[in-house]
Design a protein around this motif. Sequence first.
Motif, PDB file in Angstrom:
ATOM      1  N   ASN A   5      18.524 151.219   7.818  1.00  0.00           N
ATOM      2  CA  ASN A   5      17.444 151.338   8.797  1.00  0.00           C
ATOM      3  C   ASN A   5      17.581 150.307   9.903  1.00  0.00           C
ATOM      4  OD1 ASN A   5      16.148 153.532   7.671  1.00  0.00           O
ATOM      5  ND2 ASN A   5      14.857 152.281   6.344  1.00  0.00           N
ATOM      6  N   SER A   6      18.054 149.112   9.531  1.00  0.00           N
ATOM      7  CA  SER A   6      18.275 148.058  10.522  1.00  0.00           C
ATOM      8  C   SER A   6      19.361 148.474  11.510  1.00  0.00           C
ATOM      9  CB  SER A   6      18.661 146.761   9.814  1.00  0.00           C
ATOM     10  OG  SER A   6      18.892 145.738  10.755  1.00  0.00           O
ATOM     11  N   ARG A   8      20.262 151.539  12.174  1.00  0.00           N
ATOM     12  CA  ARG A   8      19.709 152.690  12.898  1.00  0.00           C
ATOM     13  C   ARG A   8      18.873 152.224  14.090  1.00  0.00           C
ATOM     14  NH1 ARG A   8      15.121 156.097  11.907  1.00  0.00           N
ATOM     15  NH2 ARG A   8      15.572 158.301  12.207  1.00  0.00           N
ATOM     16  N   THR A   9      18.067 151.190  13.873  1.00  0.00           N
ATOM     17  CA  THR A   9      17.211 150.640  14.925  1.00  0.00           C
ATOM     18  C   THR A   9      18.046 150.030  16.045  1.00  0.00           C
ATOM     19  OG1 THR A   9      15.454 150.153  13.330  1.00  0.00           O
ATOM     20  CG2 THR A   9      15.393 148.961  15.418  1.00  0.00           C
ATOM     21  N   THR A  12      19.954 152.849  17.993  1.00  0.00           N
ATOM     22  CA  THR A  12      19.045 153.616  18.852  1.00  0.00           C
ATOM     23  C   THR A  12      18.675 152.813  20.097  1.00  0.00           C
ATOM     24  OG1 THR A  12      18.128 154.678  16.879  1.00  0.00           O
ATOM     25  CG2 THR A  12      16.888 154.943  18.916  1.00  0.00           C
ATOM     26  N   LYS A  13      18.424 151.527  19.910  1.00  0.00           N
ATOM     27  CA  LYS A  13      18.091 150.645  21.039  1.00  0.00           C
ATOM     28  C   LYS A  13      19.257 150.586  22.024  1.00  0.00           C
ATOM     29  CE  LYS A  13      16.776 145.863  22.089  1.00  0.00           C
ATOM     30  NZ  LYS A  13      16.478 144.520  21.505  1.00  0.00           N
ATOM     31  N   ASN A  63      11.654 153.971  19.327  1.00  0.00           N
ATOM     32  CA  ASN A  63      12.462 153.288  18.319  1.00  0.00           C
ATOM     33  C   ASN A  63      11.861 151.940  17.957  1.00  0.00           C
ATOM     34  OD1 ASN A  63      15.038 152.679  16.815  1.00  0.00           O
ATOM     35  ND2 ASN A  63      15.188 151.136  18.403  1.00  0.00           N
ATOM     36  N   LYS A  64      11.368 151.226  18.969  1.00  0.00           N
ATOM     37  CA  LYS A  64      10.772 149.896  18.745  1.00  0.00           C
ATOM     38  C   LYS A  64       9.546 149.996  17.837  1.00  0.00           C
ATOM     39  CE  LYS A  64       9.113 145.839  21.279  1.00  0.00           C
ATOM     40  NZ  LYS A  64      10.005 144.891  20.601  1.00  0.00           N
ATOM     41  N   SER A  67      10.402 151.220  14.163  1.00  0.00           N
ATOM     42  CA  SER A  67      11.090 150.227  13.326  1.00  0.00           C
ATOM     43  C   SER A  67      10.153 149.163  12.771  1.00  0.00           C
ATOM     44  CB  SER A  67      12.207 149.551  14.133  1.00  0.00           C
ATOM     45  OG  SER A  67      11.668 148.814  15.225  1.00  0.00           O
ATOM     46  N   GLU A  82       8.721 158.056  16.168  1.00  0.00           N
ATOM     47  CA  GLU A  82       9.919 158.755  16.647  1.00  0.00           C
ATOM     48  C   GLU A  82       9.578 160.149  17.144  1.00  0.00           C
ATOM     49  OE1 GLU A  82      13.647 159.263  14.768  1.00  0.00           O
ATOM     50  OE2 GLU A  82      13.603 157.282  13.840  1.00  0.00           O
ATOM     51  N   SER A 147      18.692 160.600  13.136  1.00  0.00           N
ATOM     52  CA  SER A 147      17.618 160.203  14.058  1.00  0.00           C
ATOM     53  C   SER A 147      17.307 161.319  15.044  1.00  0.00           C
ATOM     54  CB  SER A 147      18.029 158.943  14.828  1.00  0.00           C
ATOM     55  OG  SER A 147      17.125 158.675  15.872  1.00  0.00           O
TER      56      SER A 147
END
Length: 290
Positions: A5-6, A8-9, A12-13, A63-64, A67, A82, A147
Amino acid sequence: MNNINSERTVVTKKISIIGIVANAFLFILKLIIGIIANSQAMIADGINSAGDIVASLMTYIGNKIASEPSDDNHNYGHGKAEYIFSLFIGLTMVLLSAKVAINAFSSILNYKHFTFSWYLVIVCIITIISKLALYIYSSKLGKKYNSILITANSKDHLNDVFVTISTLISILAGFFNIYILDGIIGMAISILIIYSGIKIIYSSSKILMDESINELNKNEITNIINNYSEIDHIDKITSKPCGNKYIIIVKVSMDGNMTILESHNIVGKVKSELLDLEYIHDVIVHVNPA
């Protein structure tokens, strides 16, 4: 937050920032050249890039928020952000494109001509190359991290490739004094973007409306539970979306003479095995006496 997940974040950023910078550059370039040449197709393409800036910005903000970890007011985290922001992306695409379609239709009725320029061709080539690269990059990562935000962005990039190819065709037609294609392709581009926006709205709304887990995954859950001989039968399996995963609620029947500790141990094993599935966020198991 676990490692996947980290990652992924962060990914995406990164994709959203790259999208904002690239689309801002293309928007300015297309709009300046499109207005100078009075090309409806190029202007439509430019407005499409403006929508892409909004889409990338929505991806960044969504995304921000998504997360953020769970808290007292959001026990299962903020994952649905999302889908809310994907919905905004779809709506933005539809609204901007509707306006461009009206302008393109007006240009057809009024027989407006654009001024052919090789700068128009160069802008199209730059756009096609950059958007194709962005599509390949974001599509691969969207699948890897499952995502919807990255996937929505990748589809938008692919749409832009076809949109700009259409724009290029209309511009080259203008070289041969075939100007009507400019307005027609401007309208076609707008309709294509509207269609893509509606698809994104539909995909996002399915999750926001708490669509149940698909049959394939439900069968996988059923097979895992049925492997435990102590469970007499499954009474019911329900699910609820939580970001890009699901909360699973299972009701099973077990021997009523079994002690609470014995049934608890079995249920614990079932829950632990189900939580290993990548699409499950949490599992609740309720035991009924058989």
